[in-house]
Design an enzyme around this catalytic site. Structure first.
Site, mmCIF file in Angstrom:
data_model
loop_
_atom_site.group_PDB
_atom_site.id
_atom_site.type_symbol
_atom_site.label_atom_id
_atom_site.label_comp_id
_atom_site.label_asym_id
_atom_site.label_seq_id
_atom_site.Cartn_x
_atom_site.Cartn_y
_atom_site.Cartn_z
ATOM 1 N N GLY A 1 8.804 -3.873 3.229
ATOM 2 C CA GLY A 1 9.914 -4.383 4.003
ATOM 3 C C GLY A 1 10.655 -5.641 3.679
ATOM 4 O O GLY A 1 11.737 -5.876 3.879
ATOM 5 N N ASN A 2 9.753 -6.519 2.933
ATOM 6 C CA ASN A 2 10.450 -7.905 2.553
ATOM 7 C C ASN A 2 11.523 -7.558 1.384
ATOM 8 O O ASN A 2 12.166 -8.706 1.112
ATOM 9 C CB ASN A 2 9.617 -8.742 2.384
ATOM 10 C CG ASN A 2 8.381 -8.439 1.194
ATOM 11 O OD1 ASN A 2 7.372 -7.664 1.803
ATOM 12 N ND2 ASN A 2 8.666 -8.789 0.128
ATOM 13 N N LYS B 1 0.080 0.433 16.431
ATOM 14 C CA LYS B 1 1.098 -0.260 15.443
ATOM 15 C C LYS B 1 2.010 -1.074 16.027
ATOM 16 O O LYS B 1 2.837 -0.605 16.772
ATOM 17 C CB LYS B 1 1.524 0.911 14.798
ATOM 18 C CG LYS B 1 2.586 0.623 13.646
ATOM 19 C CD LYS B 1 2.332 0.200 12.424
ATOM 20 C CE LYS B 1 3.179 0.004 11.427
ATOM 21 N NZ LYS B 1 2.763 -1.010 10.179
ATOM 22 N N LYS C 1 5.242 4.056 5.737
ATOM 23 C CA LYS C 1 5.777 4.294 4.782
ATOM 24 C C LYS C 1 5.160 4.628 3.094
ATOM 25 O O LYS C 1 5.497 5.513 2.691
ATOM 26 C CB LYS C 1 7.095 3.499 4.577
ATOM 27 C CG LYS C 1 6.557 1.936 3.985
ATOM 28 C CD LYS C 1 7.140 1.668 2.533
ATOM 29 C CE LYS C 1 6.911 0.737 1.854
ATOM 30 N NZ LYS C 1 5.695 -0.305 2.407
ATOM 31 N N LYS D 1 -1.565 0.586 1.795
ATOM 32 C CA LYS D 1 -0.888 0.862 0.299
ATOM 33 C C LYS D 1 -2.115 1.524 -0.466
ATOM 34 O O LYS D 1 -2.138 2.264 -1.240
ATOM 35 C CB LYS D 1 -0.569 -0.368 -0.067
ATOM 36 C CG LYS D 1 0.611 -0.832 0.653
ATOM 37 C CD LYS D 1 1.039 -2.516 -0.167
ATOM 38 C CE LYS D 1 2.119 -2.929 0.683
ATOM 39 N NZ LYS D 1 3.043 -2.194 1.475
#
Ligand code: ADP
Ligand code: MG
Length: 307
Positions: free
Chosen positions: A9-10, A122, A206, A264
């Protein structure tokens, strides 16, 4: 090599930045400068996050007096795939004018009886004062929950089961195109018994969706590109240090934060366990080092098979 890379995201928006278009384009250009180095000698599929963008569009939609009902999350997911996909498409085309590039609106299948639907956990979007959060919950039909001293919308995050466009993605990538897909984990959809697809009010992780794509593509390596140099053990303590190499089994015996490093690690383990290939988690700024295995955390099936 066949490479699948997930952009964090960043890579689009750093913490605390206002979500305007120009700053995000700027970050996309920087990210693509790194990714273009990977694309030169490899087949490449790129996925990306969409958390802040979904949050912003959901608030706009909930506040839009023209609408009898705000846009559902599947539709907002598709909007963000189009927007971010366009930025990436253009940046890749500018960086590698001779390479075909495609951004694909992607659907991700979830199971209607996933337990996540009973307990939305979430967080999406920014935090609000309680009164404002309750008003938005009313108009936008949101579920809200406290997050520190603010209130935020919470939605279900079901496990991705399959990528609907998987074979198209593979065909394009095999053909030499850089494929941008599964933005935000893909648009969550459900399939009825007669095969009919319909959108679902949820968001998908994701990294977990990326693991499915990397598995289907038989990728040689899955890269999870983020803003830390790898998986830290003793994270948040003075003793924290980057794990250079770990087996999926070793990582599964440890615990990681549910909202950030946890998915992750889970994604890396799933890919490695399904294929026997390696996954690497680390800094976007050093994507080439991650691919070479000289930086980041490399996750393997067994330590004998060290890269
Ligand atoms: P992205 O947007 O790239 O998906 P996330 O914020 O979801 O990034 O996850 C990366 C963040 O995870 C890091 O910035 C770090 O703050 C946090 N984090 C939590 N636990 C760990 C850990 N054990 N090792 C490294 N980073 C961790
Ligand atoms: Mg994340």
């Amino acid at each position: 090599m066949r490479v699948v890379a997930a952009l964090g995201g960043n890579a689009l928006l750093q913490r605390g930045e206002k979500p305007g278009a120009s700053i995000q384009r700027h970050h996309v250009d920087d990210a693509v400068a790194q990714l273009a180095l990977l694309a030169r000698d490899n087949e490449l599929i790129v996925t990306h996050g969409n958390g802040p963008q979904v949050g912003l569009l959901a608030v706009e939609s909930a506040n839009d007096l023209e609408l009898a009902q705000p846009y559902p999350l599947d539709v907002i997911g598709a909007q963000t795939q189009g927007m971010i996909g366009y930025w990436l498409l253009q940046a890749f085309t500018n960086a590698l004018p001779d390479r075909p590039v495609v951004a694909l609106v992607t659907q991700t299948l979830v199971s209607g009886d996933d337990p996540a639907f009973e307990r939305p956990t979430k967080f999406v979007g920014v935090g609000f004062e309680e009164v404002e959060a309750r008003r938005l919950a009313e108009t936008g039909r949101w579920t809200i929950a406290p997050d520190g001293d603010r209130w935020r919308r919470v939605v279900a995050s079901p496990d991705p089961v399959a990528i609907v466009e998987s074979s198209t993605i593979q065909a394009l990538a095999n053909d030499g195109a850089i494929v941008i897909c599964a933005g935000g984990g893909g648009i969550p959809v459900r399939r009825s018994v007669d095969g009919h697809l319909s959108g679902v009010e949820a968001v998908i992780d994701k990294d977990l969706a990326t693991a499915l794509i990397a598995r289907d593509f038989l990728a040689d390596v899955m890269l999870i590109l983020t803003d830390v140099p790898g998986i830290f053990c003793d994270y948040g303590t003075p003793e924290q240090r980057v794990i250079r190499l770990a087996t999926a089994k070793e990582l599964r015996a440890m615990t990681f934060s549910a909202g950030s490093m946890g998915p992750k690690v889970e994604a890396a383990c799933r890919f490695v366990e399904a294929t026997g290939q390696r996954a690497v988690i680390g800094m976007l700024d050093d994507a080439q080092g991650l691919l070479a295995g000289t930086s980041g955390t490399t996750v393997v099936l067994d330590a004998q098979a060290r890269p």
